[in-house]
Design a protein around this motif. Structure first.
Motif, PDB file in Angstrom:
ATOM      1  N   GLU A 182       0.844  -1.191   0.000  1.00  0.00           N
ATOM      2  CA  GLU A 182       0.000   0.000   0.000  1.00  0.00           C
ATOM      3  C   GLU A 182       0.881   1.244   0.000  1.00  0.00           C
ATOM      4  N   ALA A 183       0.472   2.245  -0.789  1.00  0.00           N
ATOM      5  CA  ALA A 183       1.238   3.488  -0.847  1.00  0.00           C
ATOM      6  C   ALA A 183       0.379   4.603  -1.422  1.00  0.00           C
ATOM      7  N   PHE A 184       0.281   5.716  -0.676  1.00  0.00           N
ATOM      8  CA  PHE A 184      -0.360   6.935  -1.176  1.00  0.00           C
ATOM      9  C   PHE A 184      -1.768   6.697  -1.716  1.00  0.00           C
ATOM     10  N   GLY A 185      -2.530   5.863  -1.012  1.00  0.00           N
ATOM     11  CA  GLY A 185      -3.896   5.589  -1.435  1.00  0.00           C
ATOM     12  C   GLY A 185      -3.993   4.618  -2.592  1.00  0.00           C
ATOM     13  N   GLY A 186      -2.872   4.026  -2.993  1.00  0.00           N
ATOM     14  CA  GLY A 186      -2.868   3.044  -4.064  1.00  0.00           C
ATOM     15  C   GLY A 186      -2.087   1.820  -3.659  1.00  0.00           C
ATOM     16  N   MET A 187      -1.746   0.973  -4.634  1.00  0.00           N
ATOM     17  CA  MET A 187      -0.994  -0.246  -4.381  1.00  0.00           C
ATOM     18  C   MET A 187       0.131  -0.341  -5.404  1.00  0.00           C
ATOM     19  N   VAL A 188       1.302  -0.816  -4.952  1.00  0.00           N
ATOM     20  CA  VAL A 188       2.467  -0.955  -5.831  1.00  0.00           C
ATOM     21  C   VAL A 188       2.912  -2.415  -5.832  1.00  0.00           C
ATOM     22  N   PHE A 189       3.015  -2.991  -7.024  1.00  0.00           N
ATOM     23  CA  PHE A 189       3.563  -4.340  -7.165  1.00  0.00           C
ATOM     24  C   PHE A 189       5.083  -4.260  -7.131  1.00  0.00           C
ATOM     25  N   ASP A 190       5.687  -4.993  -6.207  1.00  0.00           N
ATOM     26  CA  ASP A 190       7.138  -5.154  -6.194  1.00  0.00           C
ATOM     27  C   ASP A 190       7.399  -6.542  -6.769  1.00  0.00           C
ATOM     28  N   THR A 191       7.999  -6.597  -7.934  1.00  0.00           N
ATOM     29  CA  THR A 191       8.057  -7.849  -8.678  1.00  0.00           C
ATOM     30  C   THR A 191       9.397  -8.033  -9.369  1.00  0.00           C
ATOM     31  N   PRO A 192       9.861  -9.281  -9.501  1.00  0.00           N
ATOM     32  CA  PRO A 192      11.108  -9.543 -10.209  1.00  0.00           C
ATOM     33  C   PRO A 192      10.926  -9.584 -11.720  1.00  0.00           C
ATOM     34  N   GLY A 193       9.693  -9.471 -12.208  1.00  0.00           N
ATOM     35  CA  GLY A 193       9.426  -9.622 -13.629  1.00  0.00           C
ATOM     36  C   GLY A 193       9.275  -8.301 -14.354  1.00  0.00           C
ATOM     37  N   PHE A 194       8.600  -8.363 -15.502  1.00  0.00           N
ATOM     38  CA  PHE A 194       8.371  -7.210 -16.365  1.00  0.00           C
ATOM     39  C   PHE A 194       9.682  -6.548 -16.781  1.00  0.00           C
ATOM     40  N   THR A 195      10.715  -7.363 -17.026  1.00  0.00           N
ATOM     41  CA  THR A 195      11.965  -6.823 -17.552  1.00  0.00           C
ATOM     42  C   THR A 195      12.039  -7.005 -19.061  1.00  0.00           C
ATOM     43  N   SER A 196      11.168  -7.839 -19.627  1.00  0.00           N
ATOM     44  CA  SER A 196      11.110  -7.995 -21.075  1.00  0.00           C
ATOM     45  C   SER A 196       9.725  -8.509 -21.444  1.00  0.00           C
ATOM     46  N   PHE A 197       9.312  -8.201 -22.638  1.00  0.00           N
ATOM     47  CA  PHE A 197       8.005  -8.632 -23.114  1.00  0.00           C
ATOM     48  C   PHE A 197       8.113  -9.121 -24.553  1.00  0.00           C
ATOM     49  N   ASP A 198       7.474 -10.243 -24.874  1.00  0.00           N
ATOM     50  CA  ASP A 198       7.141 -10.537 -26.253  1.00  0.00           C
ATOM     51  C   ASP A 198       5.837  -9.799 -26.535  1.00  0.00           C
ATOM     52  N   LEU A 199       5.599  -9.515 -27.790  1.00  0.00           N
ATOM     53  CA  LEU A 199       4.317  -8.907 -28.114  1.00  0.00           C
ATOM     54  C   LEU A 199       3.193  -9.855 -27.710  1.00  0.00           C
ATOM     55  N   PRO A 200       2.095  -9.333 -27.186  1.00  0.00           N
ATOM     56  CA  PRO A 200       0.963 -10.206 -26.855  1.00  0.00           C
ATOM     57  C   PRO A 200       0.417 -10.878 -28.110  1.00  0.00           C
ATOM     58  N   ASP A 201      -0.234 -12.021 -27.914  1.00  0.00           N
ATOM     59  CA  ASP A 201      -0.877 -12.686 -29.039  1.00  0.00           C
ATOM     60  C   ASP A 201      -2.001 -11.807 -29.572  1.00  0.00           C
ATOM     61  N   MET A 202      -1.987 -11.605 -30.886  1.00  0.00           N
ATOM     62  CA  MET A 202      -3.016 -10.792 -31.526  1.00  0.00           C
ATOM     63  C   MET A 202      -2.919 -10.989 -33.029  1.00  0.00           C
TER      64      MET A 202
END
Length: 287
Positions: free
Chosen positions: A203-223
């Motif tokens: 919780e932070a400043f009335g919101g929520m923050v994900f602390d995560t080891p991921g999201f360092t790279s992405f393939d394009l989503p399927d579409m």
């Protein structure tokens, strides 16, 4: 009772409710149905008389991701630096496409502003300020952090960006409690003070923050490849002026997108990213 999963470790989930945080396990049906519970899930929790807690059901998700397993992200903070080596605009655009497709807002955060290369900083702003909010901060010194806080208020925020851009440093600056937890884990596992080893929601400043080891790279989503232009706001807007409704903006006559690239109204780097994305999606379809 209703709650939100704020951490998951070793098959146990920690669910924050109005009555406190409960350690719980998921119902067997989740494993049977191959449904992966995620940090950020809103769930229905049953607390039994023997004190054990069980997650009975999950409310519909706004979005979800597998690596890392998180759900219901309202806003992505796409973190880069304006220093050498220069940021990869193509990677930034992949993050932006993923955010757009997931129905999440995107903010470009330029970290390490105290060490910024002026030319690189100007280039980032020129490309992205017309399209998305751009904020400049220094997680190390705290510069710009107060202004940055407004992007967390009232929503669930996840940081994304290449390794080494200082996402954990920013989170630790924003949420001292996160820094304390990271420190404990690091000393025990000898993996470095700011290495994130699991997903947690703070919780932070009335919101929520994900602390995560991921999201360092992405393939394009399927579409479908024809869908990609929808996630480039400036290309999608310009496409309304194309001669053909099914224009792919790859050299067709009467293409307004190509005209705007030539006129300097659409960034050449963004257009190159779009074309690379089309090529990737076409190759993926073949295999």
């Amino acid at each position: 009772m209703t709650g939100v999963i704020i951490k998951g470790i070793g098959g146990f989930y920690y669910v924050k409710t109005a009555d406190g945080v409960f350690q719980a396990k998921g119902r067997g049906k989740f494993k049977k149905d191959r449904f992966i519970l995620a940090v950020g899930d809103r769930v229905e929790l049953q607390v039994r008389e023997d004190g054990d807690s069980v997650i009975e059901s999950v409310y519909p998700r706004k979005n979800s991701f597998i690596r890392p397993p998180v759900a219901n992200v309202d806003r992505f903070i796409i973190t880069v630096t304006a220093s050498k080596p220069a940021p990869d605009f193509g990677i930034i655009d992949r993050f932006l496409v993923t955010a757009e497709k997931a129905g999440a807002e995107a903010v470009i955060c330029i970290n390490k502003i105290d060490r910024a290369d002026g030319e690189i900083l100007a280039g980032l702003k020129e490309v992205y300020e017309p399209l998305y909010p751009v904020v400049t901060v220094s997680g190390r010194t705290g510069q710009g952090i107060e202004v940055f806080k407004k992007y967390i208020e009232g929503c669930s925020v996840a940081f994304a960006g290449p390794s080494g851009v200082g996402k954990s440093t920013i989170i630790n600056r924003l949420i001292p409690g996160a820094a304390m937890e990271t420190g404990r884990i690091s000393r025990k596992t000898d993996r470095g003070r700011h290495t994130t080893r699991h997903v947690e929601l703070f919780e932070a400043f009335g919101g929520m923050v994900f602390d995560t080891p991921g999201f360092t790279s992405f393939d394009l989503p399927d579409m479908d490849e024809r869908e990609l232009s929808e996630y480039y706001p400036e290309i999608f807007k310009a496409s309304e002026g194309c001669r053909f409704d099914d224009c792919m903006h790859l050299g067709e006559p009467g293409c307004r997108v190509k005209e705007e690239v030539e006129e300097g109204l659409i960034s050449p780097s963004r257009y190159r990213s779009y074309k690379a994305g089309i090529e990737e999606l076409r190759k993926r379809r073949k295999y």
